[in-house]
Design a protein around this motif. Structure first.
Motif, PDB file in Angstrom:
ATOM      1  N   GLY A  53      61.933  43.174  30.622  1.00 47.21           N
ATOM      2  CA  GLY A  53      62.844  44.372  30.383  1.00 47.21           C
ATOM      3  C   GLY A  53      62.105  45.572  31.465  1.00 47.21           C
ATOM      4  N   ILE A  54      61.660  44.974  32.647  1.00 48.38           N
ATOM      5  CA  ILE A  54      61.106  45.718  33.543  1.00 48.38           C
ATOM      6  C   ILE A  54      61.650  44.944  34.681  1.00 48.38           C
ATOM      7  CG2 ILE A  54      59.321  46.436  35.059  1.00 48.38           C
ATOM      8  CD1 ILE A  54      57.244  46.182  32.856  1.00 48.38           C
ATOM      9  N   GLU A  55      62.760  46.137  35.249  1.00 49.95           N
ATOM     10  CA  GLU A  55      63.868  45.832  36.184  1.00 49.95           C
ATOM     11  C   GLU A  55      63.128  46.435  37.888  1.00 49.95           C
ATOM     12  OE1 GLU A  55      66.902  48.677  35.633  1.00 49.95           O
ATOM     13  OE2 GLU A  55      67.253  46.921  34.490  1.00 49.95           O
ATOM     14  N   HIS A  56      62.157  46.990  38.084  1.00 49.90           N
ATOM     15  CA  HIS A  56      61.771  48.733  39.211  1.00 49.90           C
ATOM     16  C   HIS A  56      60.366  48.038  38.901  1.00 49.90           C
ATOM     17  CE1 HIS A  56      61.641  51.305  42.192  1.00 49.90           C
ATOM     18  NE2 HIS A  56      60.524  51.402  41.074  1.00 49.90           N
ATOM     19  N   LEU A  57      59.028  48.328  40.238  1.00 52.52           N
ATOM     20  CA  LEU A  57      58.266  48.096  39.883  1.00 52.52           C
ATOM     21  C   LEU A  57      57.654  49.365  41.749  1.00 52.52           C
ATOM     22  CD1 LEU A  57      55.322  47.799  39.638  1.00 52.52           C
ATOM     23  CD2 LEU A  57      55.194  45.700  40.954  1.00 52.52           C
ATOM     24  N   ALA A  58      57.628  50.180  41.231  1.00 47.02           N
ATOM     25  CA  ALA A  58      56.985  51.808  41.711  1.00 47.02           C
ATOM     26  C   ALA A  58      54.989  51.193  43.172  1.00 47.02           C
ATOM     27  CB  ALA A  58      57.602  52.773  41.403  1.00 47.02           C
ATOM     28  N   ALA A  59      54.974  50.832  42.022  1.00 47.43           N
ATOM     29  CA  ALA A  59      53.109  50.559  42.472  1.00 47.43           C
ATOM     30  C   ALA A  59      52.682  51.949  42.154  1.00 47.43           C
ATOM     31  CB  ALA A  59      52.995  49.841  42.921  1.00 47.43           C
ATOM     32  N   LYS A  60      52.802  52.959  41.557  1.00 51.93           N
ATOM     33  CA  LYS A  60      52.577  54.234  41.693  1.00 51.93           C
ATOM     34  C   LYS A  60      50.758  55.399  40.925  1.00 51.93           C
ATOM     35  CE  LYS A  60      55.211  56.095  44.819  1.00 51.93           C
ATOM     36  NZ  LYS A  60      55.612  56.020  45.991  1.00 51.93           N
ATOM     37  N   ARG A  61      50.606  54.307  40.090  1.00 42.11           N
ATOM     38  CA  ARG A  61      49.887  54.143  38.839  1.00 42.11           C
ATOM     39  C   ARG A  61      49.449  53.195  39.329  1.00 42.11           C
ATOM     40  NH1 ARG A  61      49.506  59.497  37.942  1.00 42.11           N
ATOM     41  NH2 ARG A  61      48.003  59.168  35.426  1.00 42.11           N
ATOM     42  N   VAL A  62      48.039  52.734  39.544  1.00 38.72           N
ATOM     43  CA  VAL A  62      47.173  51.536  39.419  1.00 38.72           C
ATOM     44  C   VAL A  62      45.706  51.682  38.850  1.00 38.72           C
ATOM     45  CG1 VAL A  62      46.386  49.288  40.888  1.00 38.72           C
ATOM     46  CG2 VAL A  62      48.739  51.014  42.019  1.00 38.72           C
ATOM     47  N   VAL A  63      45.441  50.258  37.932  1.00 42.31           N
ATOM     48  CA  VAL A  63      44.827  50.224  37.286  1.00 42.31           C
ATOM     49  C   VAL A  63      44.163  48.384  38.012  1.00 42.31           C
ATOM     50  CG1 VAL A  63      43.445  48.718  35.030  1.00 42.31           C
ATOM     51  CG2 VAL A  63      45.381  51.143  35.776  1.00 42.31           C
ATOM     52  N   VAL A  64      43.022  48.509  38.546  1.00 42.63           N
ATOM     53  CA  VAL A  64      42.025  47.283  39.105  1.00 42.63           C
ATOM     54  C   VAL A  64      41.288  46.855  38.231  1.00 42.63           C
ATOM     55  CG1 VAL A  64      40.696  46.293  41.026  1.00 42.63           C
ATOM     56  CG2 VAL A  64      42.488  47.978  41.295  1.00 42.63           C
ATOM     57  N   ALA A  65      41.239  45.642  37.339  1.00 39.64           N
ATOM     58  CA  ALA A  65      40.780  45.336  36.540  1.00 39.64           C
ATOM     59  C   ALA A  65      39.254  44.380  37.319  1.00 39.64           C
ATOM     60  CB  ALA A  65      41.053  44.300  35.272  1.00 39.64           C
ATOM     61  N   TRP A  66      38.149  45.205  37.307  1.00 44.10           N
ATOM     62  CA  TRP A  66      37.145  44.475  38.352  1.00 44.10           C
ATOM     63  C   TRP A  66      35.856  43.936  37.901  1.00 44.10           C
ATOM     64  CZ3 TRP A  66      37.373  43.379  43.100  1.00 44.10           C
ATOM     65  CH2 TRP A  66      36.007  42.991  43.752  1.00 44.10           C
ATOM     66  N   LYS A  67      35.939  42.638  38.935  1.00 44.72           N
ATOM     67  CA  LYS A  67      34.242  42.063  38.149  1.00 44.72           C
ATOM     68  C   LYS A  67      33.872  41.364  39.407  1.00 44.72           C
ATOM     69  CE  LYS A  67      34.640  38.428  35.546  1.00 44.72           C
ATOM     70  NZ  LYS A  67      34.865  37.263  33.735  1.00 44.72           N
ATOM     71  N   ASP A  68      33.252  41.859  39.633  1.00 44.21           N
ATOM     72  CA  ASP A  68      32.778  40.693  41.578  1.00 44.21           C
ATOM     73  C   ASP A  68      32.440  39.793  41.280  1.00 44.21           C
ATOM     74  OD1 ASP A  68      31.464  41.562  43.601  1.00 44.21           O
ATOM     75  OD2 ASP A  68      29.779  41.701  43.645  1.00 44.21           O
ATOM     76  N   THR A  69      34.054  39.067  41.405  1.00 41.02           N
ATOM     77  CA  THR A  69      33.708  37.599  41.785  1.00 41.02           C
ATOM     78  C   THR A  69      34.617  37.374  42.441  1.00 41.02           C
ATOM     79  OG1 THR A  69      35.521  37.367  40.189  1.00 41.02           O
ATOM     80  CG2 THR A  69      34.035  37.369  38.943  1.00 41.02           C
ATOM     81  N   PRO A  70      34.606  36.033  43.430  1.00 37.79           N
ATOM     82  CA  PRO A  70      35.407  35.919  44.190  1.00 37.79           C
ATOM     83  C   PRO A  70      37.580  35.680  43.953  1.00 37.79           C
ATOM     84  CG  PRO A  70      34.198  34.153  44.160  1.00 37.79           C
ATOM     85  CD  PRO A  70      33.653  34.939  43.449  1.00 37.79           C
ATOM     86  N   GLU A  71      37.534  35.478  42.389  1.00 38.74           N
ATOM     87  CA  GLU A  71      39.026  35.967  41.833  1.00 38.74           C
ATOM     88  C   GLU A  71      39.605  36.991  42.088  1.00 38.74           C
ATOM     89  OE1 GLU A  71      37.463  32.441  40.590  1.00 38.74           O
ATOM     90  OE2 GLU A  71      36.953  34.330  40.561  1.00 38.74           O
ATOM     91  N   ALA A  72      38.469  37.815  42.136  1.00 39.49           N
ATOM     92  CA  ALA A  72      38.544  39.778  41.521  1.00 39.49           C
ATOM     93  C   ALA A  72      39.042  40.043  43.304  1.00 39.49           C
ATOM     94  CB  ALA A  72      37.402  40.579  40.699  1.00 39.49           C
ATOM     95  N   ARG A  73      37.635  39.357  43.845  1.00 41.06           N
ATOM     96  CA  ARG A  73      37.603  40.487  45.445  1.00 41.06           C
ATOM     97  C   ARG A  73      39.208  39.482  46.358  1.00 41.06           C
ATOM     98  NH1 ARG A  73      31.828  39.086  47.697  1.00 41.06           N
ATOM     99  NH2 ARG A  73      30.881  40.294  46.169  1.00 41.06           N
ATOM    100  N   ARG A  74      39.635  38.599  45.412  1.00 38.32           N
ATOM    101  CA  ARG A  74      40.763  37.664  46.447  1.00 38.32           C
ATOM    102  C   ARG A  74      41.671  38.719  45.986  1.00 38.32           C
ATOM    103  NH1 ARG A  74      40.032  33.567  45.029  1.00 38.32           N
ATOM    104  NH2 ARG A  74      38.755  32.422  47.285  1.00 38.32           N
ATOM    105  N   ALA A  75      41.851  39.244  44.665  1.00 37.98           N
ATOM    106  CA  ALA A  75      43.098  39.729  44.034  1.00 37.98           C
ATOM    107  C   ALA A  75      43.188  41.538  44.673  1.00 37.98           C
ATOM    108  CB  ALA A  75      42.938  40.031  42.725  1.00 37.98           C
ATOM    109  N   LEU A  76      42.051  41.766  45.028  1.00 37.54           N
ATOM    110  CA  LEU A  76      42.419  43.179  45.265  1.00 37.54           C
ATOM    111  C   LEU A  76      42.941  43.733  46.955  1.00 37.54           C
ATOM    112  CD1 LEU A  76      41.679  45.926  44.518  1.00 37.54           C
ATOM    113  CD2 LEU A  76      39.080  45.511  45.924  1.00 37.54           C
TER     114      LEU A  76
END
Length: 271
Positions: free
Chosen positions: A145-168
């Motif tokens: 049901g989502i056909e558009h992404l503005a990426a205007k309001r973003v939440v970063v779910a943070w853990k100090d791990t290689p995966e989280a650093r790479r995602a950021l």
């Protein structure tokens, strides 16, 4: 780094058209090529018993596979109109293996959410979890049901791990100039996982970010993140994906599994 090629998984599920439209909108925003990818295994019978019957059924399955791949291509071409340039790749084979191989040329891979309430997307859908673990590229998971992404309001779910650093890091080309970025750490040790450092990293790239330490969550971590994202009216969650292989299947941590299956907004994940 700029995004030059976005790859979208195309199946014949109910959410496929919206997903292609969303990917096409991103491609138009970034001036990127949009590549549609589809695969379907030939689901023929085991070669035992009456071989003439086996051959007949196999021929019907091959025809059905060709028809469904052609249908997927037509859907992609119909919904990808915003993209400045498009390409198409398909094959009669396993969707996960095929998309994973094709993604070597992609900067971002767009797939559909596959939660228990999302309906059956059929045999052309690539496993979102398996793709995350194997593809080596950032994966954007799109709910139905989502056909558009503005990426205007973003939440970063943070853990100090290689995966989280790479995602950021992987999220930077997608974020552009958001109105708000919240770096969120959850749990009693939230003050010790470097959320401020993540915000500083974003600041170094010209993005203003605030940190939010949820030391005493009233619900489990995944639902706390989803609740926070809803409260902040976020349209994108960025997080690392955590899992490991067990007997050829991927086993995920509870937070990754819950977000993968239930997040009502797009999630950009990296492993």
């Amino acid at each position: 780094m700029r995004i030059s090629n976005i790859m979208v998984s195309v199946d014949l599920g109910a959410a496929a058209a919206d997903r292609v439209q969303l990917a096409a909108g991103l491609a138009a925003r970034f001036g990127a090529k949009l590549t549609g990818v589809a695969a379907r295994p030939v689901l023929g019978p085991m070669p035992v018993g009456d071989m003439l019957e086996v051959e007949r059924v196999w021929t019907l399955e091959e025809r059905l596979t060709d028809e469904q791949l052609a249908e997927a291509k037509a859907l992609f071409e119909r919904e990808a109109g915003q993209a400045p340039k498009t390409g198409w790749r398909s094959a009669p084979t396993d969707p996960l293996a095929y998309l994973g191989a094709q993604a070597r040329t992609a900067d971002l891979v767009v797939v559909g959410r596959q939660g228990p309430a999302d309906g059956d997307p059929g045999p052309m859908a690539a496993s979102t979890g398996g793709l995350l673990m194997e593809v080596g590229r950032p994966v954007l998971v799109v709910p139905p049901g989502i056909e558009h992404l503005a990426a205007k309001r973003v939440v970063v779910a943070w853990k100090d791990t290689p995966e989280a650093r790479r995602a950021l890091h992987d999220a930077l080309p997608v974020l552009g100039h958001p109105e708000q970025v919240c770096v969120v750490a959850v749990g009693p040790d939230a003050q010790n996982v470097g959320a401020e450092g993540a915000a500083e990293y974003l600041s170094g790239h010209g993005l203003k970010a605030t940190t939010h330490l949820l030391r005493k969550p009233e619900i489990d971590t995944a639902d706390e993140i989803l609740h926070f994202a809803g409260r902040e009216d976020a349209d994108l969650i960025v997080m690392g994906a955590y899992g490991h292989s067990r007997l050829r299947e991927w086993v995920f941590g509870g937070v990754t599994r819950r977000i993968l299956q239930a997040a009502p907004v797009c999630c950009l994940m990296s492993h």
